[in-house]
Design a protein around this motif. Structure first.
Motif, PDB file in Angstrom:
ATOM      1  N   LYS A 234      66.590  34.811  20.958  1.00  0.00           N
ATOM      2  CA  LYS A 234      67.185  35.355  22.174  1.00  0.00           C
ATOM      3  C   LYS A 234      67.403  36.863  22.053  1.00  0.00           C
ATOM      4  N   GLU A 235      66.676  37.490  21.112  1.00  0.00           N
ATOM      5  CA  GLU A 235      66.782  38.945  20.995  1.00  0.00           C
ATOM      6  C   GLU A 235      66.104  39.604  22.187  1.00  0.00           C
ATOM      7  N   ASP A 236      64.938  39.122  22.549  1.00  0.00           N
ATOM      8  CA  ASP A 236      64.192  39.675  23.684  1.00  0.00           C
ATOM      9  C   ASP A 236      63.850  38.621  24.737  1.00  0.00           C
ATOM     10  N   ASP A 305      55.701  41.400  22.864  1.00  0.00           N
ATOM     11  CA  ASP A 305      57.093  41.028  22.590  1.00  0.00           C
ATOM     12  C   ASP A 305      57.611  41.929  21.466  1.00  0.00           C
ATOM     13  N   LEU A 306      58.211  41.356  20.392  1.00  0.00           N
ATOM     14  CA  LEU A 306      58.721  42.167  19.284  1.00  0.00           C
ATOM     15  C   LEU A 306      57.748  42.235  18.108  1.00  0.00           C
ATOM     16  N   SER A 307      56.547  41.661  18.297  1.00  0.00           N
ATOM     17  CA  SER A 307      55.622  41.562  17.155  1.00  0.00           C
ATOM     18  C   SER A 307      55.307  42.896  16.475  1.00  0.00           C
ATOM     19  N   PRO A 308      55.141  44.018  17.214  1.00  0.00           N
ATOM     20  CA  PRO A 308      54.860  45.273  16.507  1.00  0.00           C
ATOM     21  C   PRO A 308      55.981  45.670  15.536  1.00  0.00           C
ATOM     22  N   ALA A 309      57.231  45.405  15.916  1.00  0.00           N
ATOM     23  CA  ALA A 309      58.361  45.735  15.029  1.00  0.00           C
ATOM     24  C   ALA A 309      58.437  44.757  13.860  1.00  0.00           C
ATOM     25  N   ILE A 310      58.136  43.501  14.143  1.00  0.00           N
ATOM     26  CA  ILE A 310      58.142  42.480  13.090  1.00  0.00           C
ATOM     27  C   ILE A 310      57.076  42.814  12.046  1.00  0.00           C
ATOM     28  N   GLU A 312      56.040  45.673  11.248  1.00  0.00           N
ATOM     29  CA  GLU A 312      56.490  46.793  10.426  1.00  0.00           C
ATOM     30  C   GLU A 312      57.410  46.304   9.307  1.00  0.00           C
ATOM     31  N   ARG A 313      58.310  45.375   9.648  1.00  0.00           N
ATOM     32  CA  ARG A 313      59.222  44.892   8.608  1.00  0.00           C
ATOM     33  C   ARG A 313      58.462  44.096   7.540  1.00  0.00           C
ATOM     34  N   THR A 314      57.379  43.445   7.931  1.00  0.00           N
ATOM     35  CA  THR A 314      56.540  42.772   6.936  1.00  0.00           C
ATOM     36  C   THR A 314      56.050  43.797   5.915  1.00  0.00           C
ATOM     37  N   GLY A 346      64.971  37.167   9.602  1.00  0.00           N
ATOM     38  CA  GLY A 346      64.137  37.775   8.569  1.00  0.00           C
ATOM     39  C   GLY A 346      63.124  38.736   9.154  1.00  0.00           C
ATOM     40  N   PHE A 347      62.723  38.461  10.429  1.00  0.00           N
ATOM     41  CA  PHE A 347      61.976  39.432  11.234  1.00  0.00           C
ATOM     42  C   PHE A 347      60.728  39.962  10.511  1.00  0.00           C
ATOM     43  N   GLY A 348      59.877  39.062  10.022  1.00  0.00           N
ATOM     44  CA  GLY A 348      58.648  39.490   9.334  1.00  0.00           C
ATOM     45  C   GLY A 348      58.827  39.683   7.843  1.00  0.00           C
ATOM     46  N   ILE A 440      68.801  46.752   5.246  1.00  0.00           N
ATOM     47  CA  ILE A 440      69.710  46.602   6.384  1.00  0.00           C
ATOM     48  C   ILE A 440      69.678  47.857   7.245  1.00  0.00           C
ATOM     49  N   SER A 441      69.321  47.662   8.477  1.00  0.00           N
ATOM     50  CA  SER A 441      69.216  48.595   9.605  1.00  0.00           C
ATOM     51  C   SER A 441      68.058  48.100  10.462  1.00  0.00           C
ATOM     52  N   PHE A 442      68.122  48.383  11.750  1.00  0.00           N
ATOM     53  CA  PHE A 442      66.929  48.198  12.565  1.00  0.00           C
ATOM     54  C   PHE A 442      65.883  49.149  12.002  1.00  0.00           C
ATOM     55  N   THR A 443      64.656  48.687  11.828  1.00  0.00           N
ATOM     56  CA  THR A 443      63.639  49.579  11.280  1.00  0.00           C
ATOM     57  C   THR A 443      63.307  50.699  12.272  1.00  0.00           C
ATOM     58  N   ASN A 444      63.646  50.460  13.533  1.00  0.00           N
ATOM     59  CA  ASN A 444      63.513  51.488  14.549  1.00  0.00           C
ATOM     60  C   ASN A 444      64.830  52.285  14.543  1.00  0.00           C
ATOM     61  N   MET A 446      66.293  54.638  16.036  1.00  0.00           N
ATOM     62  CA  MET A 446      67.085  54.927  17.247  1.00  0.00           C
ATOM     63  C   MET A 446      67.951  53.745  17.701  1.00  0.00           C
ATOM     64  N   MET A 447      67.678  52.557  17.189  1.00  0.00           N
ATOM     65  CA  MET A 447      68.480  51.394  17.609  1.00  0.00           C
ATOM     66  C   MET A 447      69.787  51.253  16.832  1.00  0.00           C
ATOM     67  N   ASN A 448      69.974  52.069  15.798  1.00  0.00           N
ATOM     68  CA  ASN A 448      71.137  51.867  14.926  1.00  0.00           C
ATOM     69  C   ASN A 448      72.375  52.625  15.408  1.00  0.00           C
ATOM     70  N   SER A 510      72.255  42.073  19.163  1.00  0.00           N
ATOM     71  CA  SER A 510      72.880  41.609  17.925  1.00  0.00           C
ATOM     72  C   SER A 510      71.768  41.021  17.081  1.00  0.00           C
ATOM     73  N   ALA A 511      71.345  41.765  16.086  1.00  0.00           N
ATOM     74  CA  ALA A 511      70.163  41.405  15.324  1.00  0.00           C
ATOM     75  C   ALA A 511      70.105  42.270  14.073  1.00  0.00           C
ATOM     76  N   ALA A 512      69.058  42.056  13.280  1.00  0.00           N
ATOM     77  CA  ALA A 512      68.810  42.837  12.071  1.00  0.00           C
ATOM     78  C   ALA A 512      69.964  42.716  11.068  1.00  0.00           C
ATOM     79  N   SER A 513      70.773  41.701  11.221  1.00  0.00           N
ATOM     80  CA  SER A 513      71.940  41.443  10.345  1.00  0.00           C
ATOM     81  C   SER A 513      72.962  42.565  10.400  1.00  0.00           C
TER      82      SER A 513
HETATM   83  N1  HPA Z   1      65.286  43.647  12.881  1.00  0.00           N
HETATM   84  C1  HPA Z   1      65.624  42.790  13.849  1.00  0.00           C
HETATM   85  N2  HPA Z   1      65.415  43.016  15.107  1.00  0.00           N
HETATM   86  C2  HPA Z   1      64.816  44.148  15.437  1.00  0.00           C
HETATM   87  C3  HPA Z   1      64.430  45.083  14.477  1.00  0.00           C
HETATM   88  C4  HPA Z   1      64.682  44.808  13.128  1.00  0.00           C
HETATM   89  O1  HPA Z   1      64.378  45.599  12.212  1.00  0.00           O
HETATM   90  N3  HPA Z   1      63.839  46.095  15.121  1.00  0.00           N
HETATM   91  C5  HPA Z   1      63.878  45.773  16.431  1.00  0.00           C
HETATM   92  N4  HPA Z   1      64.461  44.606  16.624  1.00  0.00           N
END
Ligand code: HPA
Ligand code: MTE
Ligand code: MOS
Length: 759
Positions: A234-236, A305-310, A312-314, A346-348, A440-444, A446-448, A510-513
């Motif tokens: 339910k993130e997106d 969807d969120l696959s490009p960000a996922i 990246e985390r992979t 875990g997001f990738g 720990i942080s959104f890999t993007n 600007m989202m933090n 609310s995501a990315a722990s």
């Molecule tokens: N983790 C979880 N959700 C996200 C992230 C991330 O790094 N980036 C964008 N949405």
């Protein structure tokens, strides 16, 4: 309980209402008079051209108020979050089975369902792709491919004593939140709409709905009480359901509710991205990993969807906890005709870690050693430069491994396993170690950031709003603890309000722990502003000088360490009388982080979470069934502010990870139809499949200043311990049949085990 926990509460604030059934979810909200039910007509062909869509007969059905197609969307027919490639309602083509085509708004749910049957839909089929490598061959990508690189792998491989190559597969995973997706929307004045949504991202729903309705974000209010689970699903993807309800409410000016049934939810929503991957690993004669290459083919489904960000985390987590001088990893986000896959705990990261664990296991098997020996030898340390440029600080990879080793010595564990295996012809045990390192942080970057709004009311009670969404992870309790600690009041004085876009705006999901860190720090900022005003008041009330120390503790006021005769309520009354501002808005943006996407280098994470797990399992070699006997974990919680919640997160994550690796099998047929479409065909862990022994030891570390009260994020990292279950099972199979051709293909279902035992 340790003294490090701030204001340890007797129980989670939600616990009593949960077990007595009083907690409110979207479907529990009493609907207003005139509310409509919204049902979705979805494609039953995975790829094709819509030749005919005839809604006339359906519109004549009893109770039907209106049937919506893409033509009825007042704004933009678009819900893509990162890339605008996903229509809310299909226009001329469909790209996956389950893709929404039309909405039926009727007086009752049954009437909407009956009308749905009367819609005439003809789709001319086009070729269907479900395999990511096939999509890649045909050049079908959702986003540009990415590579992260450090050193020179090509040159390094020429110096390696041993090189091994292989292929891996990891499957999808159904979120199976207990509460399905859903939203309830009400048209409000000024052409506005209020949406009660089951979403991790209230602002994402707000932004998407504003776009679809063609109104300003200030005309869309999203309110979230709590979720019956999200797990990334339910993130997106909640935005689509919010938009369905909002569209109907906005156009018809009647309340509208859209909640899919379980099977509708399962076939229409995306899941964890399956991956197919190639690896190449090079070691020196001493089993030190010198070079690692991997190529990841991510099954993205029909839209980004969120696959490009996922993806990246992979790449970030491709080398897990290992110090490797030469790394070169590439990932492709492949477009297939499946529902758009999405965030999942875990997001990738789990997908990336599985591959290097397979590579190490492959090397170990070929070299005739246990994988644990290679894992242990290559753990990273402080000062290590990750392949994305960040320098490791507070690395607990070795510490957690060594702490576990004291409890479960490698030699003793393996002696037990081997003793069992020599005395049991038809049962075999296997053991595997699984270290984790998760950023720990959104890999993007600007989202933090996050905000919080605090009101102290004139009776001394406190209302707290943040951007955090409670989805079972206990963030509301943590926010209460933070506010209680900052204000020096007991936790029962504080009420956590719903998450609402008009009180706290422009939030990240609310995501990315990172929810407790980001919102907790913003909350600290708000509370400290109020504290500063109250402290000044106390000093003036007692005629104390500037430097006097004011302490608020246990609902009492102390001056220079001495109890005053003022309690919290009296202080607040005084503040109110003296017209002190008792409200504050706090803001936080994670400092220090940055990342350059063009070079793949930077400092993307506030900090890393570490730990190590041992998994031991027993396989029944006649039937292929198995039990997970033991998962023994040493996990880096930092200085946990709430051990109950953190332990629960750890246990839940591990069991969910084991489920992904063992029994949860998402199956689509060649036509892109979901076969594992109900709980009868999709098996998730239950109480019987939980490890017989699940022991979690707190590695009480200093924590990080960037974690809330140095209590490290815990939501996602433990899921990756579950990967150990795959390798433990594989080892048990090989103990029975050393010549087995069992592949690095997860999930390790009992069927695969059976074929591995005898194949
Ligand atoms: N983790 C979880 N959700 C996200 C992230 C991330 O790094 N980036 C964008 N949405
Ligand atoms: N725990 C419960 N009970 N329910 C959930 O939906 N989601 C997980 C994790 N733990 C989830 C959960 C996921 S995917 C994430 S990112 C985090 O919680 C989000 O919350 P946090 O940032 O507060 O850890
Ligand atoms: Mo979690 S996958 O970041 O919602």
């Amino acid at each position: 309980m340790t003294s490090k926990q701030i204001n340890p509460p007797p129980a989670n604030t939600d616990a009593a209402a949960h077990v007595t059934g009083k907690s409110v979810y979207v479907d529990d909200i009493p609907v207003m008079e005139g509310a409509l039910w919204v049902k979705v007509l979805d494609a039953r062909v995975a790829h094709g051209v819509i030749k005919r869509l005839d809604i006339r007969a359906a519109e004549q059905m009893e109770g039907v108020v209106k049937i919506f197609t893409y033509c009825d969307i007042p704004g933009e027919n678009q819900v893509g979050g990162i890339i605008p490639d996903e229509p809310l309602l299909a226009d001329h083509e469909v790209h996956f089975q389950g893709q929404p085509i039309a909405l039926i708004a009727a007086e009752t749910e049954d009437q909407a369902a009956a009308a749905l049957e009367k819609i005439i839909l003809e789709i001319e089929p086009l070729p269907v792709i479900t395999d990511p490598r096939e999509a890649f061959r045909q050049g079908k990508l959702l986003s540009p491919s990415r590579t992260f690189s450090k050193g020179n792998t090509a040159e390094a491989f020429s110096r390696c004593a041993h090189i091994f190559e292989g292929k891996t597969e990891t499957g999808g995973q159904e979120h199976l939140y207990l509460e399905t997706q859903g939203a309830y929307a009400i048209a409000t004045e000024h052409n506005s709409v209020r949406i009660y949504s089951s979403t991790q991202g209230p602002t994402a729903v707000q932004r998407t709905v504003a776009r679809v309705l063609g109104v300003g974000m200030n005309q869309v209010e999203v309110d979230v009480t709590r979720l019956g689970g999200g797990f990334g699903g339910k993130e997106d993807q909640a935005s689509t359901w919010g938009a369905f309800a909002a569209l109907v409410a906005h156009v018809l000016k009647r309340p509208a509710k859209c909640i899919p049934h379980r099977m509708e939810d399962m076939r229409m929503t995306g899941k964890r991205n399956p991956y197919s991957s190639d690896f190449k690993i090079g070691l020196d004669a001493d089993c030190r990993i010198i070079a690692y290459e991997a190529t990841f083919y991510q099954n993205g489904g029909a839209a980004a969807d969120l696959s490009p960000a996922i993806l990246e985390r992979t790449l970030f987590h491709a080398a897990n906890s290992y110090a490797i001088p030469h790394v070169h990893v590439t990932a492709h986000s492949c477009k297939t005709n499946l529902p758009p896959n999405t965030a999942f705990r875990g997001f990738g990261g789990p997908q990336g870690k599985f591959v290097i664990e397979a590579a190490i296991d492959c090397a170990a098997k070929n070299l005739g050693v246990h994988a644990a020996l290679i894992q242990r030898k290559n753990l990273l340390d402080d000062g290590y430069e990750f392949h994305y440029g960040q320098i490791a600080v507070g690395a607990e990879a070795k510490n957690s491994w060594n702490t576990l080793e004291q409890k479960q010595p490698f030699a003793a564990v393996m002696a037990d396993v081997e003793a069992f295996n020599t005395t049991h012809a038809w049962q075999k045990k296997g053991a595997a170690w699984m270290p984790i390192c998760f950023g720990i942080s959104f890999t993007n970057t600007m989202m933090n950031h996050a905000r919080a709004l605090v009101h102290v009311y004139s009776d001394g009670s406190v209302g707290v709003s943040t951007g955090a969404v409670e989805m079972g992870q206990g963030v509301n309790m943590k926010m209460i603890q933070v506010a209680a600690a900052c204000l020096g009041v007991s936790w029962d004085r504080i009420k956590l309000e719903t998450t609402n876009t008009t009180r706290v705006a422009n939030t990240s999901p609310s995501a990315a722990s990172a929810t407790a860190d980001l919102n907790g720090k913003a909350l600290t900022d708000a509370c400290n502003q109020i504290r500063a005003r109250l402290d000044a008041l106390v000093k003036s009330l007692f005629g104390a000088d500037e430097k006097a120390a004011v302490t608020l503790r246990d609902n009492r006021v102390y001056l220079n360490g001495q109890d005053t005769d003022l309690n919290w309520n009296q202080l607040i009354q005084q503040a109110f009388i003296q017209r002190v501002n008792l409200s504050a808005k706090g803001h936080y943006a994670t400092p220090q982080i940055h990342f350059d996407k063009s070079t793949g280098k930077g400092h993307p994470f506030a900090y890393h979470v570490y730990g190590t797990a041992l998994t031991v399992c027993t396989v029944d070699c006649l039937r292929g069934i198995y039990t997970i006997d033991l998962v023994d974990v040493v996990h880096d919680f930092g200085t946990s502010i709430n051990r109950h919640i953190d332990l629960g997160q750890c246990e839940g994550g591990i069991v969910q990870g084991i489920g992904w690796m063992t029994m949860e099998e998402v199956v689509y047929n060649a036509e892109g139809r979901l076969l594992s479409n109900a709980l009868s065909t999709y098996k998730i862990p239950d109480i019987y499949s939980v490890p017989a022994v699940l022991d979690i030891q707190f590695l009480d570390t200093e924590g990080s200043d960037l974690a809330i009260f140095k209590s490290k994020a815990v939501g996602e990292p433990p899921l990756m311990y579950g990967i150990g279950a795959f390798f433990a099972l594989r080892n048990a199979v090989l103990a029975f049949n050393p010549a087995s051709n069992i592949a690095y293909s997860a999930p390790m279902t009992p069927e695969k085990v059976l074929m591995g035992l005898h194949g």
